[in-house]
Design an enzyme around this catalytic site. Sequence first.
Site, short mmCIF file in Angstrom:
data_model
loop_
_atom_site.label_atom_id
_atom_site.label_comp_id
_atom_site.label_asym_id
_atom_site.label_seq_id
_atom_site.Cartn_x
_atom_site.Cartn_y
_atom_site.Cartn_z
N HIS A 193 0.84 -1.20 0.00
CA HIS A 193 0.00 0.00 0.00
C HIS A 193 0.88 1.25 0.00
O HIS A 193 1.95 1.27 0.58
CB HIS A 193 -0.91 -0.02 1.24
CG HIS A 193 -1.84 1.12 1.29
ND1 HIS A 193 -1.47 2.38 1.74
CD2 HIS A 193 -3.13 1.22 0.89
CE1 HIS A 193 -2.49 3.19 1.63
NE2 HIS A 193 -3.52 2.52 1.12
N ASP A 319 -11.04 2.25 -1.15
CA ASP A 319 -10.08 3.14 -0.50
C ASP A 319 -10.77 4.05 0.52
O ASP A 319 -10.33 5.16 0.78
CB ASP A 319 -9.30 3.99 -1.51
CG ASP A 319 -7.86 4.23 -1.07
OD1 ASP A 319 -7.50 3.82 0.03
OD2 ASP A 319 -7.12 4.85 -1.85
C1 1DF Z 1 -4.92 9.16 1.29
C2 1DF Z 1 -5.13 8.27 0.26
C3 1DF Z 1 -4.43 8.69 2.50
C4 1DF Z 1 -4.85 6.92 0.42
C5 1DF Z 1 -4.19 7.33 2.67
O1 1DF Z 1 -3.68 6.83 3.82
C6 1DF Z 1 -4.46 6.43 1.65
C7 1DF Z 1 -5.18 10.58 1.11
C8 1DF Z 1 -3.20 7.72 4.81
O2 1DF Z 1 -6.02 10.93 0.24
O3 1DF Z 1 -4.59 11.39 1.84
O4 1DF Z 1 -4.39 5.12 1.89
N1 1DF Z 1 -4.92 6.08 -0.71
O5 1DF Z 1 -4.62 4.87 -0.66
O6 1DF Z 1 -5.11 6.63 -1.84
MN MN Z 2 -5.38 3.40 0.47
#
Ligand code: 1DF
Ligand code: MN
Length: 363
Positions: A193, A319
Amino acid sequence: MTQYTPQPTKLETSGGQGYLRVATEEAWWPQEVVAVYRGMLERGEGGPGFHSLIGHYLTSQSDRAKFVVSRLADTGELRLADMDAAGVDHAVLSLTSPGTNSLEPALGTQVATIANDRLAEACAANPARFSGLATLGFEEPDSAVKELDRAINQLGLKGVVCNSHIRGRYLSDTAFWPILEAIEACDVPIYLHPQTPNDSMISTLLESGLDGAIFGFAIETSMHALKIVTSGVLDRFPKLRIVLGHMGEALPFWLYRFDYMHKGQVVSKRYEAIKPLELTPSDYLKRNFWYTSSGMPWGPTIDYVRKVVGADRVMYAMDYPYEYAPDEVRMQDQLDWTLAEKKMFFEDIPVSVFGLDRDAMTS
Ligand code: 1DF
Ligand code: MN
Protein backbone atom coordinates in the site's frame (compact mmCIF):
# COMPACT_ATOMS: atom_id res chain seq x y z
CA MET A 1 -14.08 13.69 -20.56
CA THR A 2 -12.77 12.03 -17.46
CA GLN A 3 -15.98 11.18 -15.68
CA TYR A 4 -18.87 8.94 -16.56
CA THR A 5 -22.31 9.85 -15.39
CA PRO A 6 -23.63 6.55 -14.15
CA GLN A 7 -27.29 5.62 -14.24
CA PRO A 8 -28.81 6.58 -10.88
CA THR A 9 -29.44 3.02 -9.73
CA LYS A 10 -30.19 2.13 -6.15
CA LEU A 11 -27.17 0.53 -4.49
CA GLU A 12 -27.92 -2.39 -2.20
CA THR A 13 -25.94 -5.05 -0.39
CA SER A 14 -26.69 -8.82 -0.36
CA GLY A 15 -25.95 -9.57 -3.98
CA GLY A 16 -29.24 -8.78 -5.70
CA GLN A 17 -27.34 -7.66 -8.78
CA GLY A 18 -25.73 -11.11 -9.09
CA TYR A 19 -22.58 -10.64 -7.02
CA LEU A 20 -21.40 -9.42 -3.66
CA ARG A 21 -19.19 -6.35 -3.59
CA VAL A 22 -15.97 -6.89 -1.66
CA ALA A 23 -13.81 -3.81 -1.16
CA THR A 24 -10.17 -4.72 -0.63
CA GLU A 25 -8.22 -1.57 0.37
CA GLU A 26 -10.19 -0.12 3.23
CA ALA A 27 -8.34 1.95 5.81
CA TRP A 28 -8.66 1.74 9.57
CA TRP A 29 -6.76 2.69 12.71
CA PRO A 30 -7.22 1.96 16.42
CA GLN A 31 -7.00 4.75 19.03
CA GLU A 32 -3.67 3.36 20.27
CA VAL A 33 -2.10 4.19 16.91
CA VAL A 34 -3.62 7.68 16.93
CA ALA A 35 -2.05 8.26 20.36
CA VAL A 36 1.38 7.12 19.12
CA TYR A 37 1.09 9.39 16.06
CA ARG A 38 0.09 12.41 18.15
CA GLY A 39 3.18 11.92 20.33
CA MET A 40 5.43 11.64 17.26
CA LEU A 41 3.97 14.82 15.76
CA GLU A 42 4.53 16.72 19.02
CA ARG A 43 8.13 15.53 19.27
CA GLY A 44 8.87 16.24 15.61
CA GLU A 45 9.54 12.55 14.85
CA GLY A 46 8.64 10.50 11.79
CA GLY A 47 10.08 12.58 8.95
CA PRO A 48 8.59 15.02 6.41
CA GLY A 49 6.20 12.55 4.77
CA PHE A 50 4.73 11.54 8.11
CA HIS A 51 4.22 15.20 9.07
CA SER A 52 2.69 16.09 5.71
CA LEU A 53 0.22 13.18 5.82
CA ILE A 54 -0.59 12.45 9.45
CA GLY A 55 0.02 16.05 10.50
CA HIS A 56 -2.68 17.07 8.05
CA TYR A 57 -5.30 14.54 9.06
CA LEU A 58 -4.78 14.96 12.80
CA THR A 59 -4.82 18.76 12.81
CA SER A 60 -6.94 19.94 9.87
CA GLN A 61 -10.42 21.25 10.62
CA SER A 62 -11.52 20.71 7.00
CA ASP A 63 -14.67 18.70 6.44
CA ARG A 64 -12.74 16.08 4.50
CA ALA A 65 -10.14 15.54 7.23
CA LYS A 66 -12.82 15.38 9.89
CA PHE A 67 -14.78 12.85 7.84
CA VAL A 68 -11.67 10.70 7.33
CA VAL A 69 -10.57 10.79 10.96
CA SER A 70 -14.04 10.02 12.30
CA ARG A 71 -14.44 7.04 9.92
CA LEU A 72 -10.94 5.57 10.26
CA ALA A 73 -11.52 4.57 13.88
CA ASP A 74 -15.04 3.26 13.32
CA THR A 75 -15.98 -0.32 12.57
CA GLY A 76 -19.55 0.17 13.72
CA GLU A 77 -22.42 2.45 12.82
CA LEU A 78 -20.69 5.10 10.74
CA ARG A 79 -18.71 2.74 8.54
CA LEU A 80 -21.56 0.26 8.15
CA ALA A 81 -23.98 3.00 7.14
CA ASP A 82 -21.52 4.20 4.49
CA MET A 83 -20.93 0.64 3.25
CA ASP A 84 -24.69 0.06 3.08
CA ALA A 85 -25.25 3.29 1.16
CA ALA A 86 -22.55 2.34 -1.35
CA GLY A 87 -23.65 -1.30 -1.67
CA VAL A 88 -20.39 -2.67 -0.24
CA ASP A 89 -21.04 -6.07 1.33
CA HIS A 90 -17.63 -6.75 2.78
CA ALA A 91 -14.52 -4.68 3.53
CA VAL A 92 -10.97 -5.99 3.85
CA LEU A 93 -9.57 -3.58 6.45
CA SER A 94 -5.94 -2.67 6.89
CA LEU A 95 -4.01 -0.32 9.17
CA THR A 96 -3.92 3.02 7.42
CA SER A 97 -0.69 4.39 6.02
CA PRO A 98 2.07 4.68 7.17
CA GLY A 99 0.99 2.12 9.75
CA THR A 100 3.99 0.89 11.70
CA ASN A 101 6.45 1.72 8.93
CA SER A 102 7.45 5.13 10.34
CA LEU A 103 7.95 3.93 13.90
CA GLU A 104 11.19 3.06 15.67
CA PRO A 105 11.73 -0.71 15.35
CA ALA A 106 10.78 -1.79 18.89
CA LEU A 107 7.73 0.46 18.90
CA GLY A 108 6.74 -0.84 15.46
CA THR A 109 6.77 -4.40 16.78
CA GLN A 110 4.73 -3.44 19.84
CA VAL A 111 2.16 -1.40 17.91
CA ALA A 112 1.75 -4.14 15.27
CA THR A 113 0.64 -6.60 17.96
CA ILE A 114 -1.90 -4.16 19.39
CA ALA A 115 -3.23 -3.21 15.95
CA ASN A 116 -3.62 -6.86 14.95
CA ASP A 117 -5.49 -7.64 18.17
CA ARG A 118 -7.86 -4.70 17.66
CA LEU A 119 -8.46 -5.53 14.02
CA ALA A 120 -9.16 -9.17 14.79
CA GLU A 121 -11.68 -8.06 17.43
CA ALA A 122 -13.46 -5.81 14.92
CA CYS A 123 -13.61 -8.63 12.36
CA ALA A 124 -14.82 -11.17 14.94
CA ALA A 125 -17.58 -8.76 15.98
CA ASN A 126 -18.91 -8.65 12.42
CA PRO A 127 -17.47 -11.41 10.21
CA ALA A 128 -20.16 -10.85 7.61
CA ARG A 129 -18.88 -7.35 6.89
CA PHE A 130 -15.18 -7.30 7.83
CA SER A 131 -11.94 -9.14 7.23
CA GLY A 132 -8.52 -7.74 8.01
CA LEU A 133 -4.88 -7.69 6.97
CA ALA A 134 -2.11 -7.94 9.56
CA THR A 135 0.54 -5.33 10.09
CA LEU A 136 4.09 -6.22 11.10
CA GLY A 137 7.08 -4.52 12.69
CA PHE A 138 9.18 -5.09 9.59
CA GLU A 139 12.43 -3.84 11.12
CA GLU A 140 12.50 -6.70 13.63
CA PRO A 141 12.20 -9.65 11.24
CA ASP A 142 12.35 -12.42 13.86
CA SER A 143 9.45 -10.91 15.80
CA ALA A 144 7.63 -10.09 12.58
CA VAL A 145 7.72 -13.72 11.48
CA LYS A 146 6.27 -14.81 14.84
CA GLU A 147 3.60 -12.11 14.71
CA LEU A 148 2.69 -13.16 11.17
CA ASP A 149 2.05 -16.69 12.37
CA ARG A 150 -0.05 -15.44 15.30
CA ALA A 151 -2.00 -12.95 13.17
CA ILE A 152 -2.87 -15.45 10.45
CA ASN A 153 -3.18 -18.72 12.34
CA GLN A 154 -4.59 -17.53 15.67
CA LEU A 155 -6.29 -14.22 14.91
CA GLY A 156 -7.60 -15.25 11.49
CA LEU A 157 -6.33 -12.24 9.57
CA LYS A 158 -6.15 -12.76 5.81
CA GLY A 159 -2.82 -11.35 4.70
CA VAL A 160 -0.33 -8.59 5.40
CA VAL A 161 -0.29 -4.89 4.62
CA CYS A 162 3.00 -3.11 4.04
CA ASN A 163 2.63 0.66 3.76
CA SER A 164 5.53 0.98 1.32
CA HIS A 165 8.92 2.17 2.56
CA ILE A 166 10.07 1.17 6.00
CA ARG A 167 11.80 4.32 7.25
CA GLY A 168 13.45 4.58 3.83
CA ARG A 169 14.09 0.88 3.27
CA TYR A 170 12.34 -1.48 0.85
CA LEU A 171 11.23 -5.10 0.89
CA SER A 172 13.78 -5.79 -1.85
CA ASP A 173 16.44 -5.40 0.89
CA THR A 174 17.64 -8.87 1.94
CA ALA A 175 17.10 -7.91 5.60
CA PHE A 176 13.36 -8.35 4.97
CA TRP A 177 13.57 -11.60 3.00
CA PRO A 178 12.89 -13.83 6.03
CA ILE A 179 9.54 -12.04 6.34
CA LEU A 180 8.77 -12.55 2.65
CA GLU A 181 9.75 -16.20 2.94
CA ALA A 182 7.32 -16.61 5.86
CA ILE A 183 4.51 -14.82 4.02
CA GLU A 184 5.01 -17.11 1.02
CA ALA A 185 5.03 -20.17 3.30
CA CYS A 186 1.82 -18.96 4.99
CA ASP A 187 0.20 -18.72 1.56
CA VAL A 188 -1.31 -15.28 2.20
CA PRO A 189 -0.99 -12.12 0.07
CA ILE A 190 0.87 -8.95 0.96
CA TYR A 191 -0.86 -5.69 0.06
CA LEU A 192 1.81 -3.18 -0.91
CA HIS A 193 0.00 0.00 0.00
CA PRO A 194 1.20 3.57 -0.66
CA GLN A 195 2.65 6.09 1.69
CA THR A 196 4.46 9.38 1.14
CA PRO A 197 7.84 9.08 -0.64
CA ASN A 198 10.92 8.41 1.46
CA ASP A 199 12.91 11.30 2.98
CA SER A 200 15.48 11.36 0.18
CA MET A 201 12.78 11.68 -2.54
CA ILE A 202 10.08 13.79 -1.02
CA SER A 203 11.29 17.40 -1.01
CA THR A 204 10.69 18.21 -4.69
CA LEU A 205 7.18 16.75 -4.48
CA LEU A 206 6.41 18.38 -1.17
CA GLU A 207 7.18 21.88 -2.44
CA SER A 208 4.49 21.42 -5.11
CA GLY A 209 1.93 19.70 -2.89
CA LEU A 210 2.33 16.49 -4.89
CA ASP A 211 3.72 14.14 -2.22
CA GLY A 212 0.39 12.58 -1.24
CA ALA A 213 -2.32 10.54 -2.89
CA ILE A 214 -2.47 12.80 -5.95
CA PHE A 215 0.85 11.42 -7.28
CA GLY A 216 3.68 10.98 -4.76
CA PHE A 217 2.07 7.84 -3.32
CA ALA A 218 2.18 6.21 -6.74
CA ILE A 219 5.79 7.20 -7.43
CA GLU A 220 6.84 5.73 -4.10
CA THR A 221 4.81 2.54 -4.34
CA SER A 222 5.44 1.76 -7.99
CA MET A 223 9.17 2.18 -7.34
CA HIS A 224 8.89 -0.18 -4.37
CA ALA A 225 7.18 -2.82 -6.48
CA LEU A 226 9.71 -2.43 -9.27
CA LYS A 227 12.60 -2.76 -6.81
CA ILE A 228 11.02 -6.03 -5.65
CA VAL A 229 10.85 -7.22 -9.26
CA THR A 230 14.40 -6.24 -10.25
CA SER A 231 16.00 -7.42 -6.99
CA GLY A 232 15.34 -11.04 -7.91
CA VAL A 233 13.35 -11.69 -4.74
CA LEU A 234 10.56 -13.21 -6.83
CA ASP A 235 12.96 -15.82 -8.24
CA ARG A 236 13.70 -16.75 -4.64
CA PHE A 237 10.04 -16.70 -3.53
CA PRO A 238 8.13 -17.42 -6.75
CA LYS A 239 4.78 -18.03 -5.05
CA LEU A 240 4.65 -14.66 -3.29
CA ARG A 241 1.34 -12.88 -3.99
CA ILE A 242 1.53 -9.08 -3.97
CA VAL A 243 -1.50 -6.82 -4.30
CA LEU A 244 -1.17 -3.28 -5.63
CA GLY A 245 -3.88 -0.66 -5.40
CA HIS A 246 -4.67 2.28 -7.67
CA MET A 247 -4.66 0.07 -10.73
CA GLY A 248 -1.06 -1.00 -10.11
CA GLU A 249 0.28 2.49 -9.35
CA ALA A 250 0.77 2.94 -13.13
CA LEU A 251 3.14 -0.02 -13.52
CA PRO A 252 0.94 -1.79 -16.11
CA PHE A 253 1.40 1.21 -18.41
CA TRP A 254 5.14 0.53 -18.50
CA LEU A 255 5.32 -3.20 -19.27
CA TYR A 256 6.94 -2.92 -22.67
CA ARG A 257 9.51 -0.38 -21.57
CA PHE A 258 10.48 -2.31 -18.42
CA ASP A 259 11.25 -5.38 -20.48
CA TYR A 260 13.14 -3.52 -23.20
CA MET A 261 15.27 -1.43 -20.85
CA HIS A 262 15.87 -4.17 -18.31
CA LYS A 263 17.22 -6.45 -21.02
CA GLY A 264 19.47 -3.67 -22.32
CA GLN A 265 20.86 -2.99 -18.86
CA VAL A 266 21.52 -6.66 -18.17
CA VAL A 267 23.38 -7.06 -21.48
CA SER A 268 25.47 -3.91 -21.01
CA LYS A 269 26.22 -4.77 -17.36
CA ARG A 270 25.62 -1.14 -16.55
CA TYR A 271 24.56 -1.65 -12.93
CA GLU A 272 25.61 -4.07 -10.25
CA ALA A 273 22.01 -4.07 -9.01
CA ILE A 274 20.45 -5.02 -12.36
CA LYS A 275 21.01 -8.73 -12.64
CA PRO A 276 19.68 -11.35 -15.04
CA LEU A 277 16.30 -12.66 -13.86
CA GLU A 278 14.53 -15.91 -14.65
CA LEU A 279 11.66 -14.00 -16.25
CA THR A 280 11.10 -10.60 -17.81
CA PRO A 281 9.85 -7.80 -15.51
CA SER A 282 6.42 -7.93 -17.15
CA ASP A 283 6.23 -11.68 -16.49
CA TYR A 284 6.50 -11.07 -12.74
CA LEU A 285 3.88 -8.34 -12.95
CA LYS A 286 1.58 -10.95 -14.52
CA ARG A 287 2.54 -13.83 -12.24
CA ASN A 288 3.07 -12.44 -8.72
CA PHE A 289 0.88 -9.33 -8.69
CA TRP A 290 -2.85 -8.59 -8.40
CA TYR A 291 -4.38 -5.17 -8.95
CA THR A 292 -7.23 -3.26 -7.34
CA SER A 293 -9.30 -0.32 -8.52
CA SER A 294 -8.88 1.72 -5.31
CA GLY A 295 -9.20 5.39 -6.16
CA MET A 296 -9.19 4.57 -9.88
CA PRO A 297 -12.85 3.86 -10.66
CA TRP A 298 -12.42 4.73 -14.30
CA GLY A 299 -13.38 2.34 -17.09
CA PRO A 300 -10.60 3.06 -19.60
CA THR A 301 -7.88 2.46 -17.00
CA ILE A 302 -9.52 -0.65 -15.56
CA ASP A 303 -10.10 -2.12 -19.01
CA TYR A 304 -6.51 -1.40 -20.05
CA VAL A 305 -5.07 -3.11 -16.97
CA ARG A 306 -7.37 -6.11 -17.44
CA LYS A 307 -6.16 -6.34 -21.01
CA VAL A 308 -2.42 -6.28 -20.26
CA VAL A 309 -2.19 -8.22 -16.97
CA GLY A 310 -5.25 -10.45 -17.32
CA ALA A 311 -8.83 -9.98 -16.12
CA ASP A 312 -8.26 -12.66 -13.48
CA ARG A 313 -5.85 -10.31 -11.64
CA VAL A 314 -7.99 -7.18 -11.36
CA MET A 315 -10.42 -6.63 -8.48
CA TYR A 316 -12.45 -3.99 -6.74
CA ALA A 317 -11.38 -1.65 -3.92
CA MET A 318 -12.84 1.62 -2.71
CA ASP A 319 -10.08 3.14 -0.50
CA TYR A 320 -12.57 4.23 2.15
CA PRO A 321 -12.62 6.64 3.88
CA TYR A 322 -10.16 8.60 1.73
CA GLU A 323 -12.37 7.85 -1.26
CA TYR A 324 -16.08 7.71 -0.64
CA ALA A 325 -18.47 8.32 -3.50
CA PRO A 326 -21.27 5.82 -4.08
CA ASP A 327 -21.37 6.95 -7.73
CA GLU A 328 -17.96 5.32 -8.18
CA VAL A 329 -19.55 1.98 -7.30
CA ARG A 330 -22.27 2.67 -9.85
CA MET A 331 -19.64 3.46 -12.50
CA GLN A 332 -17.93 0.13 -11.92
CA ASP A 333 -21.27 -1.71 -11.74
CA GLN A 334 -22.10 -0.26 -15.13
CA LEU A 335 -18.87 -1.15 -16.94
CA ASP A 336 -19.45 -2.86 -20.24
CA TRP A 337 -18.77 -6.39 -18.99
CA THR A 338 -20.75 -9.60 -18.64
CA LEU A 339 -22.32 -10.45 -15.31
CA ALA A 340 -19.69 -13.19 -14.86
CA GLU A 341 -16.90 -10.63 -15.37
CA LYS A 342 -18.46 -8.29 -12.81
CA LYS A 343 -18.78 -11.14 -10.32
CA MET A 344 -15.12 -12.00 -10.86
CA PHE A 345 -14.06 -8.37 -10.25
CA PHE A 346 -16.24 -7.61 -7.22
CA GLU A 347 -16.42 -10.99 -5.52
CA ASP A 348 -14.54 -14.01 -6.85
CA ILE A 349 -11.02 -12.58 -7.14
CA PRO A 350 -11.11 -10.92 -3.68
CA VAL A 351 -12.44 -14.16 -2.15
CA SER A 352 -9.73 -16.27 -3.75
CA VAL A 353 -6.75 -13.92 -3.35
CA PHE A 354 -7.47 -13.16 0.33
CA GLY A 355 -8.99 -16.56 1.17
CA LEU A 356 -12.19 -14.93 2.45
CA ASP A 357 -15.00 -16.92 4.00
CA ARG A 358 -17.86 -16.55 1.54
CA ASP A 359 -20.33 -18.28 3.87
CA ALA A 360 -19.56 -15.76 6.62
CA MET A 361 -20.20 -12.94 4.16
CA THR A 362 -23.73 -14.09 3.41
CA SER A 363 -24.84 -15.15 6.88
C1 1DF B 1 -4.92 9.16 1.29
C2 1DF B 1 -5.13 8.27 0.26
C3 1DF B 1 -4.43 8.69 2.50
C4 1DF B 1 -4.85 6.92 0.42
C5 1DF B 1 -4.19 7.33 2.67
O1 1DF B 1 -3.68 6.83 3.82
C6 1DF B 1 -4.46 6.43 1.65
C7 1DF B 1 -5.18 10.58 1.11
C8 1DF B 1 -3.20 7.72 4.81
O2 1DF B 1 -6.02 10.93 0.24
O3 1DF B 1 -4.59 11.39 1.84
O4 1DF B 1 -4.39 5.12 1.89
N1 1DF B 1 -4.92 6.08 -0.71
O5 1DF B 1 -4.62 4.87 -0.66
O6 1DF B 1 -5.11 6.63 -1.84
MN1 MN C 1 -5.38 3.40 0.47
